[in-house]
Design a protein around this motif. Structure first.
Motif, short mmCIF file in Angstrom:
data_model
loop_
_atom_site.label_atom_id
_atom_site.label_comp_id
_atom_site.label_asym_id
_atom_site.label_seq_id
_atom_site.Cartn_x
_atom_site.Cartn_y
_atom_site.Cartn_z
N HIS A 98 7.80 31.85 25.75
CA HIS A 98 8.48 30.89 26.61
C HIS A 98 9.91 31.38 26.83
O HIS A 98 10.57 31.84 25.88
N MET A 99 10.37 31.27 28.06
CA MET A 99 11.76 31.55 28.39
C MET A 99 12.38 30.33 29.05
O MET A 99 11.76 29.72 29.92
N TRP A 100 13.60 30.00 28.61
CA TRP A 100 14.39 28.99 29.32
C TRP A 100 15.63 29.71 29.84
O TRP A 100 16.42 30.28 29.07
N LEU A 101 15.81 29.67 31.14
CA LEU A 101 16.82 30.47 31.82
C LEU A 101 17.84 29.56 32.49
O LEU A 101 17.49 28.57 33.12
N SER A 102 19.12 29.91 32.34
CA SER A 102 20.17 29.22 33.11
C SER A 102 20.19 29.84 34.50
O SER A 102 20.45 31.03 34.65
N TYR A 103 19.93 29.01 35.51
CA TYR A 103 19.71 29.52 36.87
C TYR A 103 20.69 28.90 37.85
O TYR A 103 20.91 27.68 37.86
N ILE A 104 21.29 29.78 38.70
CA ILE A 104 22.24 29.34 39.72
C ILE A 104 21.83 29.99 41.04
O ILE A 104 21.73 31.22 41.12
N PRO A 105 21.61 29.23 42.09
CA PRO A 105 21.28 29.84 43.38
C PRO A 105 22.46 30.65 43.92
O PRO A 105 23.61 30.23 43.84
N GLY A 106 22.17 31.83 44.46
CA GLY A 106 23.19 32.62 45.13
C GLY A 106 24.15 33.29 44.18
O GLY A 106 23.89 33.46 42.98
N VAL A 107 25.32 33.68 44.73
CA VAL A 107 26.35 34.39 43.98
C VAL A 107 27.68 33.67 44.21
O VAL A 107 28.50 34.10 45.03
N PRO A 108 27.93 32.57 43.49
CA PRO A 108 29.18 31.84 43.67
C PRO A 108 30.38 32.68 43.23
O PRO A 108 30.25 33.60 42.42
N ASP A 109 31.57 32.34 43.76
CA ASP A 109 32.77 33.06 43.36
C ASP A 109 33.68 32.22 42.46
O ASP A 109 34.77 32.66 42.10
N ASN A 110 33.22 31.03 42.08
CA ASN A 110 34.05 30.17 41.25
C ASN A 110 33.16 29.26 40.41
O ASN A 110 31.94 29.25 40.57
N TRP A 111 33.77 28.46 39.50
CA TRP A 111 33.01 27.58 38.61
C TRP A 111 32.79 26.17 39.15
O TRP A 111 31.68 25.66 39.09
N PRO A 112 33.84 25.48 39.65
CA PRO A 112 33.72 24.03 39.87
C PRO A 112 32.63 23.65 40.87
O PRO A 112 32.47 24.27 41.92
#
Length: 316
Positions: A98-112
């Motif tokens: 099993h894998m649990w992955l932190s996933y973010i769409p795209g390539v953001p340039d900042n955090w907020p």
């Protein structure tokens, strides 16, 4: 000497390592966030757009060899673009990986304001992954899952909620597929400073929880994996090798007999304690993976940082 044991040979941005033995073999697989230090773009573009890298050891962690990156982890709705994969958690349970992955769409340039989800995958062989789907937890910006079966018989997941003061929360499951929100574990208060990367393991008769406080690892212990007592910090003092003088970041612990093999990363060329912003150049963005050893002495977790590269720490 605590020299690096591994650096990604392509991007040189290996971070957030997690290590697991491949069933039925002598292979140990390290999955890691494959940051892109040389990526163009403003602000924090370089820390996004990262695939998951893989390195393999056949000598109990004495040496590690690059295997490539993991394919097939994108949300189908995001096909055709680069996406961001962070901090994989990989375990063997109920006859499969099993894998649990932190996933973010795209390539953001900042955090907020950027949404982040924890997504579940399964695999028979650590190579081919089937997407189960994202978890519904207590907010839209959760990362850094860690999963362990606990004394109460439940599977428990610890993770970071970035919208709740960079604190650790938990969820529970009976089958690894359906998760129920449990609640706040570590608050992000002065008694439990803001942090990320929770990792839980059992050693010396205790459950241990370590978290990355960006100054070393905060350490907590528990008898039941529910109620935690703070011990202090490990990995804040520099190692003896010139490439390991920065504090220990986002770590994984693999228990091997009476000790734990610790895998962590550093920014060898970034003086982050005196920095007002993120790494100022490509060299400072680069990262290295190191190993160390933890043991329990008189109910205290003791960290030994200065372990030479080439030592097979995964051998009991």
């Amino acid at each position: 000497m605590s020299a690096p044991i591994y650096r990604d040979p392509i991007a040189d941005g290996a971070a957030d390592p997690t290590v697991i033995r491949k069933q039925g073999t002598n292979e140990w697989w390290m999955f890691y966030t494959n940051r892109q230090p040389a990526a163009p773009g403003p602000k924090f573009t370089w820390i996004h757009g990262s695939p998951i890298g893989v390195a393999v050891s056949t000598d109990d962690g004495a040496s590690w060899h690059y295997r490539g990156t993991v394919a097939g982890l994108d949300d189908p709705r995001d096909a055709g673009q680069r996406n961001t994969h962070w901090a994989p958690e990989v375990i063997w349970a109920e006859g499969q990986y099993h894998m649990w992955l932190s996933y973010i769409p795209g390539v953001p340039d900042n955090w907020p304001g950027i949404p982040r989800t924890i997504t579940h995958f399964t695999s028979p062989d650590l190579e081919n992954w089937t997407r189960v789907g994202p978890l519904t937890l207590n907010g839209p910006r959760v990362i850094d899952a860690c999963v362990l079966k606990c004394p109460d018989g439940l599977w428990r997941m610890w993770y970071k909620d970035e919208d709740a003061g960079s604190s650790t929360w938990s969820a529970v499951s009976t089958d690894l597929y359906t998760w129920k929100q449990e609640g706040l574990v570590l608050s992000g208060s002065p008694d439990a400073p803001p942090h990320e990367g929770p990792n839980v393991f059992v050693l010396g008769g205790w459950h241990w929880l370590i978290v990355d406080e960006w100054r070393g690892q905060g350490v907590y212990r528990s008898q039941d994996a529910v109620n935690w007592e703070r011990q202090g910090i490990i990995g804040g003092e520099p190692g003896t090798d010139p490439m390991d003088i920065r504090f220990m970041r986002h770590a994984d612990v693999v228990v091997a007999g009476d000790h734990g093999a610790v895998y962590y990363f550093t920014h060898p060329e970034w003086d982050e304690l005196n920095a007002k912003e993120g790494p100022p150049d490509v060299a400072a963005r680069k990262t290295a993976v190191h190993h160390g050893r933890v043991t329990v002495v008189d109910d205290v977790l003791v960290f030994e940082r200065n372990i030479a590269a080439g030592i097979p720490l995964l051998k009991p």
